[in-house]
Design a protein around this motif. Structure first.
Motif, PDB file in Angstrom:
ATOM      1  N   UNK A  55       0.696  -1.507  -0.003  1.00 37.77           N
ATOM      2  CA  UNK A  55       0.299  -0.056  -0.103  1.00 37.77           C
ATOM      3  C   UNK A  55       0.355   0.689  -0.395  1.00 37.77           C
ATOM      4  N   UNK A  56       0.227   2.256  -0.292  1.00 40.35           N
ATOM      5  CA  UNK A  56       1.472   3.730  -0.394  1.00 40.35           C
ATOM      6  C   UNK A  56       1.407   4.100   0.497  1.00 40.35           C
ATOM      7  N   UNK A  57       2.657   4.588   1.295  1.00 39.88           N
ATOM      8  CA  UNK A  57       2.747   5.502   2.247  1.00 39.88           C
ATOM      9  C   UNK A  57       2.594   6.775   1.806  1.00 39.88           C
ATOM     10  N   UNK A  58       2.496   7.168   2.867  1.00 38.95           N
ATOM     11  CA  UNK A  58       2.775   8.821   2.968  1.00 38.95           C
ATOM     12  C   UNK A  58       4.514   9.397   3.462  1.00 38.95           C
ATOM     13  N   UNK A  59       4.363  10.130   2.409  1.00 39.80           N
ATOM     14  CA  UNK A  59       6.393  11.135   2.715  1.00 39.80           C
ATOM     15  C   UNK A  59       6.399  11.870   3.917  1.00 39.80           C
ATOM     16  N   UNK A  60       6.652  11.772   4.916  1.00 44.05           N
ATOM     17  CA  UNK A  60       7.001  12.538   6.306  1.00 44.05           C
ATOM     18  C   UNK A  60       7.352  14.029   5.709  1.00 44.05           C
ATOM     19  N   UNK A  61       6.363  15.158   6.070  1.00 40.10           N
ATOM     20  CA  UNK A  61       7.126  16.111   5.980  1.00 40.10           C
ATOM     21  C   UNK A  61       6.535  16.790   5.108  1.00 40.10           C
ATOM     22  N   UNK A  62       6.891  18.059   4.529  1.00 40.41           N
ATOM     23  CA  UNK A  62       6.305  19.038   3.331  1.00 40.41           C
ATOM     24  C   UNK A  62       7.212  19.355   2.199  1.00 40.41           C
ATOM     25  N   UNK A  63       6.483  19.723   1.194  1.00 39.47           N
ATOM     26  CA  UNK A  63       6.615  19.588  -0.440  1.00 39.47           C
ATOM     27  C   UNK A  63       6.450  21.042  -1.210  1.00 39.47           C
ATOM     28  N   UNK A  64       7.017  22.620  -0.718  1.00 41.62           N
ATOM     29  CA  UNK A  64       6.871  23.810  -1.446  1.00 41.62           C
ATOM     30  C   UNK A  64       7.403  24.304  -2.967  1.00 41.62           C
TER      31      UNK A  64
ATOM     32  N   UNK B  83       1.420  18.444   2.356  1.00 43.73           N
ATOM     33  CA  UNK B  83       2.100  17.759   3.701  1.00 43.73           C
ATOM     34  C   UNK B  83       1.384  16.041   3.064  1.00 43.73           C
ATOM     35  N   UNK B  84       2.085  15.445   3.855  1.00 44.31           N
ATOM     36  CA  UNK B  84       2.806  14.210   3.886  1.00 44.31           C
ATOM     37  C   UNK B  84       2.137  14.317   2.780  1.00 44.31           C
ATOM     38  N   UNK B  85       2.823  13.973   1.292  1.00 41.14           N
ATOM     39  CA  UNK B  85       2.062  13.671   0.287  1.00 41.14           C
ATOM     40  C   UNK B  85       2.221  12.082  -0.306  1.00 41.14           C
ATOM     41  N   UNK B  86       1.208  11.364  -0.317  1.00 37.00           N
ATOM     42  CA  UNK B  86       1.277   9.751  -0.526  1.00 37.00           C
ATOM     43  C   UNK B  86       2.475   9.848  -1.609  1.00 37.00           C
ATOM     44  N   UNK B  87       3.019   8.620  -1.724  1.00 37.40           N
ATOM     45  CA  UNK B  87       3.961   7.936  -2.757  1.00 37.40           C
ATOM     46  C   UNK B  87       2.977   6.916  -4.039  1.00 37.40           C
ATOM     47  N   UNK B  88       4.358   7.273  -4.884  1.00 33.16           N
ATOM     48  CA  UNK B  88       3.140   6.781  -6.015  1.00 33.16           C
ATOM     49  C   UNK B  88       2.222   7.950  -6.852  1.00 33.16           C
ATOM     50  N   UNK B  89       2.100   8.872  -6.239  1.00 36.64           N
ATOM     51  CA  UNK B  89       0.723   9.249  -6.997  1.00 36.64           C
ATOM     52  C   UNK B  89       1.587  10.280  -7.378  1.00 36.64           C
TER      53      UNK B  89
ATOM     54  N   UNK C 168       4.082  18.510 -13.099  1.00 35.93           N
ATOM     55  CA  UNK C 168       4.044  17.159 -12.189  1.00 35.93           C
ATOM     56  C   UNK C 168       4.918  16.047 -11.548  1.00 35.93           C
ATOM     57  N   UNK C 169       4.514  16.068 -10.265  1.00 34.57           N
ATOM     58  CA  UNK C 169       6.145  15.409  -9.392  1.00 34.57           C
ATOM     59  C   UNK C 169       5.158  14.366  -8.758  1.00 34.57           C
ATOM     60  N   UNK C 170       5.913  12.884  -8.542  1.00 35.02           N
ATOM     61  CA  UNK C 170       5.279  11.722  -7.973  1.00 35.02           C
ATOM     62  C   UNK C 170       6.687  11.507  -6.553  1.00 35.02           C
ATOM     63  N   UNK C 171       5.961  11.240  -5.916  1.00 32.34           N
ATOM     64  CA  UNK C 171       7.782  10.963  -4.303  1.00 32.34           C
ATOM     65  C   UNK C 171       7.403   9.426  -4.713  1.00 32.34           C
ATOM     66  N   UNK C 172       8.830   8.966  -4.816  1.00 31.51           N
ATOM     67  CA  UNK C 172       8.819   7.264  -4.140  1.00 31.51           C
ATOM     68  C   UNK C 172       8.429   7.114  -2.924  1.00 31.51           C
TER      69      UNK C 172
END
Length: 107
Positions: A26-35, A49-55, A103-107
């Motif tokens: 299951x997708x995990x949320x990143x800890x922290x903020x991306x601005x 804030x706390x973006x989902x990985x893979x989204x 467009x951005x995606x978090x690992x």
């Protein structure tokens, strides 16, 4: 004879464990903020804030590439195409600053 019975009893359990290992995690949320900023260093036009990985996230603004601060515990990859399709245009590691496209995606 007992060894054969144990192997037969363990067979279905081993099969189930093997099948579960093949399912995606299951997708995990990143800890922290991306601005990010469309106007340069020091401004902030958007925050995740706390973006989902893979989204895939679409950043608001019209002046891509954007200046971004990745204060999460995940690497972020940026793309020029919607849905985060195509080649990766830039990568920013945890705690780093850099430029990203719309467009951005978090690992």
């Amino acid at each position: 004879m007992n060894g054969v019975k144990v192997m037969r009893a363990a067979g279905p359990g081993l099969l189930a464990a093997a099948l579960l290992a093949l399912l995606p995690a299951p997708a995990q949320a990143a800890d922290g903020d991306f601005s990010w900023s469309t106007s340069g260093v020091g401004a902030m036009d958007g925050l995740l804030s706390s973006p989902q990985s893979g989204r895939c996230y679409s950043l608001v603004g019209s002046n891509a590439p954007f200046y971004a601060a990745n204060n999460t515990n995940r690497t972020v990859r940026s793309y020029q195409s919607s849905g985060c399709a195509g080649a990766v245009q830039s990568t920013i590691g945890p705690g780093e600053f850099g430029h990203v496209f719309k467009y951005v995606k978090f690992d």
